[in-house]
Design a protein around this motif. Structure first.
Motif, PDB file in Angstrom:
ATOM      1  N   ASP A 129       0.872  -1.351   0.048  1.00  0.00           N
ATOM      2  CA  ASP A 129       0.174   0.167   0.051  1.00  0.00           C
ATOM      3  C   ASP A 129       0.898   1.201   0.185  1.00  0.00           C
ATOM      4  O   ASP A 129       2.010   1.120   0.647  1.00  0.00           O
ATOM      5  CB  ASP A 129      -0.690   0.064   1.348  1.00  0.00           C
ATOM      6  CG  ASP A 129      -2.010  -1.104   1.192  1.00  0.00           C
ATOM      7  OD1 ASP A 129      -2.734  -0.713   0.200  1.00  0.00           O
ATOM      8  OD2 ASP A 129      -2.049  -2.133   1.691  1.00  0.00           O
ATOM      9  N   LEU A 139      -5.417  11.050   4.111  1.00  0.00           N
ATOM     10  CA  LEU A 139      -4.672   9.684   3.669  1.00  0.00           C
ATOM     11  C   LEU A 139      -5.003   9.276   2.410  1.00  0.00           C
ATOM     12  O   LEU A 139      -6.325   9.261   2.121  1.00  0.00           O
ATOM     13  CB  LEU A 139      -4.387   8.520   4.630  1.00  0.00           C
ATOM     14  CG  LEU A 139      -3.335   7.659   4.743  1.00  0.00           C
ATOM     15  CD1 LEU A 139      -2.110   8.554   5.224  1.00  0.00           C
ATOM     16  CD2 LEU A 139      -3.491   6.591   5.600  1.00  0.00           C
TER      17      LEU A 139
ATOM     18  N   ASN B  47      -9.657  14.576  12.695  1.00  0.00           N
ATOM     19  CA  ASN B  47      -9.036  14.385  11.480  1.00  0.00           C
ATOM     20  C   ASN B  47      -7.637  13.421  11.694  1.00  0.00           C
ATOM     21  O   ASN B  47      -7.524  12.394  11.054  1.00  0.00           O
ATOM     22  CB  ASN B  47      -8.613  15.724  10.897  1.00  0.00           C
ATOM     23  CG  ASN B  47      -9.728  16.334  10.169  1.00  0.00           C
ATOM     24  OD1 ASN B  47     -10.878  15.853   9.990  1.00  0.00           O
ATOM     25  ND2 ASN B  47      -9.592  17.333   9.654  1.00  0.00           N
ATOM     26  N   ILE B  50      -8.937   9.908  12.454  1.00  0.00           N
ATOM     27  CA  ILE B  50      -9.253   9.224  11.391  1.00  0.00           C
ATOM     28  C   ILE B  50      -8.083   8.931  10.447  1.00  0.00           C
ATOM     29  O   ILE B  50      -7.920   7.633  10.067  1.00  0.00           O
ATOM     30  CB  ILE B  50     -10.293   9.973  10.381  1.00  0.00           C
ATOM     31  CG1 ILE B  50     -11.732  10.341  11.169  1.00  0.00           C
ATOM     32  CG2 ILE B  50     -10.409   9.392   9.091  1.00  0.00           C
ATOM     33  CD1 ILE B  50     -12.608  11.106  10.519  1.00  0.00           C
ATOM     34  N   ASP B  51      -7.046   9.733  10.508  1.00  0.00           N
ATOM     35  CA  ASP B  51      -5.843   9.312   9.775  1.00  0.00           C
ATOM     36  C   ASP B  51      -5.092   8.324  10.276  1.00  0.00           C
ATOM     37  O   ASP B  51      -4.316   7.334   9.639  1.00  0.00           O
ATOM     38  CB  ASP B  51      -4.858  10.537   9.541  1.00  0.00           C
ATOM     39  CG  ASP B  51      -5.358  11.902   8.753  1.00  0.00           C
ATOM     40  OD1 ASP B  51      -6.436  11.541   7.975  1.00  0.00           O
ATOM     41  OD2 ASP B  51      -4.948  13.047   8.545  1.00  0.00           O
ATOM     42  N   GLU B  54      -6.867   5.159   9.333  1.00  0.00           N
ATOM     43  CA  GLU B  54      -6.588   4.680   7.875  1.00  0.00           C
ATOM     44  C   GLU B  54      -5.110   4.361   7.804  1.00  0.00           C
ATOM     45  O   GLU B  54      -4.869   3.612   6.993  1.00  0.00           O
ATOM     46  CB  GLU B  54      -7.085   5.903   7.026  1.00  0.00           C
ATOM     47  CG  GLU B  54      -8.348   6.285   7.024  1.00  0.00           C
ATOM     48  CD  GLU B  54      -8.941   7.259   6.021  1.00  0.00           C
ATOM     49  OE1 GLU B  54      -8.003   7.843   5.451  1.00  0.00           O
ATOM     50  OE2 GLU B  54     -10.129   7.012   5.789  1.00  0.00           O
ATOM     51  N   ARG B  55      -4.084   4.805   8.357  1.00  0.00           N
ATOM     52  CA  ARG B  55      -2.757   4.416   8.539  1.00  0.00           C
ATOM     53  C   ARG B  55      -2.831   3.015   8.832  1.00  0.00           C
ATOM     54  O   ARG B  55      -1.934   2.111   8.192  1.00  0.00           O
ATOM     55  CB  ARG B  55      -1.952   5.280   9.320  1.00  0.00           C
ATOM     56  CG  ARG B  55      -0.705   5.918   8.583  1.00  0.00           C
ATOM     57  CD  ARG B  55      -0.015   6.799   9.511  1.00  0.00           C
ATOM     58  NE  ARG B  55      -0.393   8.201   9.317  1.00  0.00           N
ATOM     59  CZ  ARG B  55      -0.740   9.104  10.178  1.00  0.00           C
ATOM     60  NH1 ARG B  55      -0.855   8.669  11.425  1.00  0.00           N
ATOM     61  NH2 ARG B  55      -1.175  10.141  10.120  1.00  0.00           N
ATOM     62  N   GLU B  56      -3.493   2.705   9.893  1.00  0.00           N
ATOM     63  CA  GLU B  56      -3.455   1.255  10.353  1.00  0.00           C
ATOM     64  C   GLU B  56      -4.150   0.471   9.441  1.00  0.00           C
ATOM     65  O   GLU B  56      -3.724  -0.855   9.078  1.00  0.00           O
ATOM     66  CB  GLU B  56      -4.097   1.064  11.769  1.00  0.00           C
ATOM     67  CG  GLU B  56      -3.364   1.901  12.911  1.00  0.00           C
ATOM     68  CD  GLU B  56      -1.805   1.373  12.966  1.00  0.00           C
ATOM     69  OE1 GLU B  56      -1.833   0.367  12.971  1.00  0.00           O
ATOM     70  OE2 GLU B  56      -0.951   2.275  13.144  1.00  0.00           O
ATOM     71  N   ASN B  57      -5.153   0.977   8.717  1.00  0.00           N
ATOM     72  CA  ASN B  57      -5.900   0.266   7.775  1.00  0.00           C
ATOM     73  C   ASN B  57      -5.056  -0.410   6.564  1.00  0.00           C
ATOM     74  O   ASN B  57      -5.110  -1.393   6.336  1.00  0.00           O
ATOM     75  CB  ASN B  57      -7.010   0.562   7.315  1.00  0.00           C
ATOM     76  CG  ASN B  57      -8.154   0.656   8.402  1.00  0.00           C
ATOM     77  OD1 ASN B  57      -8.211  -0.146   9.461  1.00  0.00           O
ATOM     78  ND2 ASN B  57      -9.188   1.493   8.291  1.00  0.00           N
ATOM     79  N   ALA B  58      -4.243   0.581   6.116  1.00  0.00           N
ATOM     80  CA  ALA B  58      -3.455   0.600   4.902  1.00  0.00           C
ATOM     81  C   ALA B  58      -2.343  -0.521   5.246  1.00  0.00           C
ATOM     82  O   ALA B  58      -2.147  -1.380   4.335  1.00  0.00           O
ATOM     83  CB  ALA B  58      -2.640   1.769   4.518  1.00  0.00           C
ATOM     84  N   GLY B  59      -1.726  -0.290   6.205  1.00  0.00           N
ATOM     85  CA  GLY B  59      -0.798  -1.525   6.913  1.00  0.00           C
ATOM     86  C   GLY B  59      -1.387  -2.888   6.716  1.00  0.00           C
ATOM     87  O   GLY B  59      -0.711  -3.743   6.537  1.00  0.00           O
ATOM     88  N   ALA B  60      -2.586  -2.930   7.336  1.00  0.00           N
ATOM     89  CA  ALA B  60      -3.421  -4.258   7.638  1.00  0.00           C
ATOM     90  C   ALA B  60      -3.805  -4.724   6.372  1.00  0.00           C
ATOM     91  O   ALA B  60      -3.682  -6.011   6.010  1.00  0.00           O
ATOM     92  CB  ALA B  60      -4.375  -4.088   8.420  1.00  0.00           C
ATOM     93  N   ASP B  61      -4.061  -3.881   5.393  1.00  0.00           N
ATOM     94  CA  ASP B  61      -4.372  -4.438   4.068  1.00  0.00           C
ATOM     95  C   ASP B  61      -3.109  -5.190   3.353  1.00  0.00           C
ATOM     96  O   ASP B  61      -3.354  -6.191   2.778  1.00  0.00           O
ATOM     97  CB  ASP B  61      -4.806  -3.055   3.261  1.00  0.00           C
ATOM     98  CG  ASP B  61      -5.242  -3.520   1.861  1.00  0.00           C
ATOM     99  OD1 ASP B  61      -6.027  -4.235   1.622  1.00  0.00           O
ATOM    100  OD2 ASP B  61      -4.521  -3.042   0.903  1.00  0.00           O
ATOM    101  N   ALA B  62      -2.079  -4.534   3.283  1.00  0.00           N
ATOM    102  CA  ALA B  62      -0.837  -5.054   3.023  1.00  0.00           C
ATOM    103  C   ALA B  62      -0.656  -6.275   3.312  1.00  0.00           C
ATOM    104  O   ALA B  62      -0.566  -7.269   2.885  1.00  0.00           O
ATOM    105  CB  ALA B  62       0.058  -4.089   2.892  1.00  0.00           C
ATOM    106  N   GLY B  63      -0.529  -6.462   4.837  1.00  0.00           N
ATOM    107  CA  GLY B  63      -0.428  -7.624   5.330  1.00  0.00           C
ATOM    108  C   GLY B  63      -1.507  -8.942   5.089  1.00  0.00           C
ATOM    109  O   GLY B  63      -1.011  -9.643   4.762  1.00  0.00           O
TER     110      GLY B  63
END
Lengths: 354, 99
Positions: A129, A139, B47, B50-51, B54-63
């Motif tokens: 990502d 983001l 904000n 939320i950021d 989303e930062r955590e979600n992005a990392g979780a998505d890759a994993g």
């Protein structure tokens, strides 16, 4: 007093640090979004740019050379091979007074350190990502997948099977040393075709064709008939493409002069949610020594000069002096999409080179 | 300054808002600025929250995606290996292949 407070609130909004976020109005998660990140990968000595999904098969282990495109904003690339996870930060911020921070654009591409991983025979799946963070926007995440395979024609067979498959309205095919990939919308069916006669082999009556979907464990076990041979092909349909990656293995077994032979390949299909809508690149026109970038709707512009400074704009058009290379990024927070257009000497070029 | 002093000063401070003089105007301006700054702070805080999510979600998505793809790759590999071994062990049938 009322007027003053409105001006102050407006100043805050212009400063771009307090605009309320409005994410997830569609209920889409990152995993539902299409893989759109640009990937620069060397495969068998040939460098190419892929969008979203890159597949490669090679016959000898070597250091992988994979880079991903990043936005001109501070952020990080998070990538994982399913065993470990790594982070590469980019475009760090230099602190300034209050909210006026300067972005240091240090590079347009980030190399993924998967060299050690691809130094072994077998498959190396990598998902990543790219998360860029802009004040006032939040983001923006783009995604991508790399499927790297090193074969030896002994315990890890190399791919030689030819399979035609539909991908977003086009027909693509696998071949000798060439795996298949497709980035498409989920929900509908996927059609495949195995030609029985190619330049390097011929499948005859009795040959076994086996197909497996990694995502759903859906399989096909078919024995080639005289009718198939007459038709010169075997067709099959996968009923429904899911969101996310689905790795298909297609293998054919037959005896040639009594010796068992196999032909196989992989096709990586990555489905995205039908609700997801991408955005177009910023459009441009040259007027009186200026390049004017315009976006019609639903996104914002980020102007990039050749010197590496970035300035965001929520206007429909942004004008920049046409000196050197000028770029405009468009992003849409809701769809998680990011696109760009760069112009140099009156022609569209890639930002930061390839 | 302790609470007792503050309580004594409070009626005088509040009277500023009710007056019509220049100090009342200044007090109202300060109050308006404070309100705007407070709202801005709350929005910024939200904000940031939320950021971070989303930062955590992005990392979780890759994993999650890479683990998913690796599992698929391994499962397909096992399935292919078994099928190939099974085919090799089967006896040749007349009419099958080119033999």
């Amino acid at each position: 007093v009322r007027k003053t407070s409105v001006y102050i609130l407006y100043a805050f909004l212009i400063a771009g640090c307090v605009t309320p976020r409005s994410a997830s109005i569609f209920g889409l998660t990152f995993s539902d979004q299409a893989a759109r990140a640009l990937i620069d990968m060397d495969c068998n000595g040939v460098r190419d740019i892929y969008q979203g999904v890159a597949v490669c098969e090679e016959k000898s282990p070597r250091m992988a050379d994979v880079r991903v495109k990043i936005p001109p904003a501070p952020g990080r690339v998070i990538f994982s091979d399913g065993l470990s996870k790594k982070v590469v930060d980019f475009n760090w911020r230099k602190d300034g007074f209050l909210w006026w921070k300067r972005i240091q654009l240090d590079r347009p591409w980030v190399p993924l350190d998967i060299g050690e991983l691809s130094a072994t025979f077998g498959e190396v799946p990598v998902a990543f990502d790219v998360a860029g963070e802009l004040d006032g926007v939040g983001l923006i995440v783009t995604r991508g997948l790399v499927y790297h395979r090193i074969c030896n024609d002994r315990d890890i067979p190399c791919s030689r099977l030819v399979v035609d498959y539909e991908c977003s309205g086009r027909v693509k095919n696998t071949g000798d040393g060439q795996l298949g990939s497709c980035n498409r919308m989920s929900g509908s069916m996927a059609r495949f075709r195995v030609p029985l006669k190619t330049l390097s082999y011929e499948l005859v009556t009795g040959a076994k064709i086996q197909v497996r979907s990694g995502r759903s464990s859906w399989t096909i076990d078919h024995t080639v008939t005289d009718k198939d041979v007459q038709a010169g092909e075997f067709k099959f349909t996968y009923p429904q493409v899911f969101n996310g990656p689905d790795l298909f293995t297609v293998a054919v077994y037959q005896r040639e002069q009594g010796v068992p032979q196999r032909y196989r390949t992989n096709i990586l299909i990555v489905g995205y949610d039908p609700r997801w809508t991408g955005i177009d690149n910023p459009h441009w026109l040259e007027q009186k020594g200026n390049i004017e970038f315009c976006i019609p709707m639903q996104s914002e512009l980020l102007q990039i000069t050749d010197m590496g400074s970035a300035q965001s704009s929520s206007k429909a058009c942004a004008s920049m002096p046409a000196s050197g290379q000028v770029c405009a990024f468009a992003w849409d927070r809701e769809s998680g999409d990011l696109t760009y257009t760069c112009v140099k000497n009156g022609k569209e070029v890639r930002w930061g080179g390839t | 300054m302790n609470w007792e002093v503050l309580l004594k000063l409070l009626p005088s401070l509040l009277s500023l808002f009710g007056g019509a003089g220049p100090w009342s105007l200044v007090a109202m301006g300060v109050a308006a600025l404070g309100a705007v700054a407070g709202v801005a702070y709350l929005i910024k805080k939200n904000n940031d929250r939320i950021d971070n999510v989303e930062r955590e979600n992005a990392g979780a998505d890759a994993g999650n995606t890479s683990v998913d793809l690796r599992q698929q790759s391994e499962a397909n590999g096992e399935w292919e290996k078994e099928a190939w071994e099974k085919f090799q062990s089967e006896k040749s049938v007349k009419g099958e292949g080119n033999d």
